[in-house]
Design an enzyme around this catalytic site. Structure first.
Site, PDB file in Angstrom:
ATOM      1  N   ALA A  26     -22.194   2.391  -9.394  1.00  0.00           N
ATOM      2  CA  ALA A  26     -23.052   1.638  -8.478  1.00  0.00           C
ATOM      3  C   ALA A  26     -22.698   0.149  -8.496  1.00  0.00           C
ATOM      4  CB  ALA A  26     -24.524   1.838  -8.846  1.00  0.00           C
ATOM      5  N   GLY A  76     -19.740  -0.092  -6.410  1.00  0.00           N
ATOM      6  CA  GLY A  76     -20.167   0.356  -5.085  1.00  0.00           C
ATOM      7  C   GLY A  76     -20.971  -0.690  -4.341  1.00  0.00           C
ATOM      8  N   ASP A  77     -21.761  -1.461  -5.055  1.00  0.00           N
ATOM      9  CA  ASP A  77     -22.535  -2.535  -4.442  1.00  0.00           C
ATOM     10  C   ASP A  77     -21.616  -3.540  -3.769  1.00  0.00           C
ATOM     11  OD1 ASP A  77     -24.946  -4.224  -4.004  1.00  0.00           O
ATOM     12  OD2 ASP A  77     -24.009  -5.521  -5.504  1.00  0.00           O
ATOM     13  N   THR A  78     -20.549  -3.895  -4.439  1.00  0.00           N
ATOM     14  CA  THR A  78     -19.594  -4.859  -3.890  1.00  0.00           C
ATOM     15  C   THR A  78     -18.838  -4.274  -2.702  1.00  0.00           C
ATOM     16  OG1 THR A  78     -19.353  -5.936  -6.028  1.00  0.00           O
ATOM     17  CG2 THR A  78     -17.564  -6.244  -4.455  1.00  0.00           C
TER      18      THR A  78
END
Length: 145
Positions: free
Chosen positions: A32, A35-37
């Site tokens: 995550a 994944g956020d970036t």
């Protein structure tokens, strides 16, 4: 010549994909995290390509799309189209116990958003860029995809 060198650096260097097995071994919160970036990059890139707005307007729009509530809605839309391994990563991310709790947002939305970010991080790490494109086409507003 320069293009060949740059492509080789990407495919064999820092951004080269890892195996699905190695990616599945990562902590879902680590998935995550990356994944956020990646999610933010996809959203920002799509908006920049779709509009000629100034930075503050771009940022205001992006903040409306890259937040737990919007990502939870995107996750709900995406769940029926997830493949088996992606659904497993989503569940692991959604159910992961974070050391921090979000402020000013629904905890359920936060967990769904974490699950979605874990899927995005997983797909990025294993080099499934075509699948990432499909996912973002499904969840971004039609004018942005």
């Amino acid at each position: 010549m320069r293009e060949a060198i740059e492509e080789k650096q990407i495919t064999e260097g820092l951004l080269s994909p890892i195996s699905k097995q190695e990616a599945r071994m990562k902590n879902p919160l680590v998935l995550a995290y990356i994944g956020d970036t990646v999610y933010d990059l996809f959203v920002r890139t799509s908006r920049v390509k779709a509009s000629g707005e100034h930075v503050n307007l771009l940022n205001r729009w992006v903040c409306g799309v890259v937040n737990a509530r919007a990502q939870a809605e995107a996750a709900d839309k995406l769940l029926p189209m997830l493949l088996e391994d992606e659904a497993d990563i989503y569940r692991r991310g959604r159910n992961a116990k974070s050391a921090t709790t979000p402020k000013n947002m629904d905890i359920g939305d936060y967990h769904k958003a974490t699950g979605l970010e874990a899927v995005v991080g997983y797909l990025f790490l294993v080099g499934e860029y075509g699948r990432l494109h499909e996912i973002f086409e499904a969840i971004l507003p039609e004018s942005e995809a």
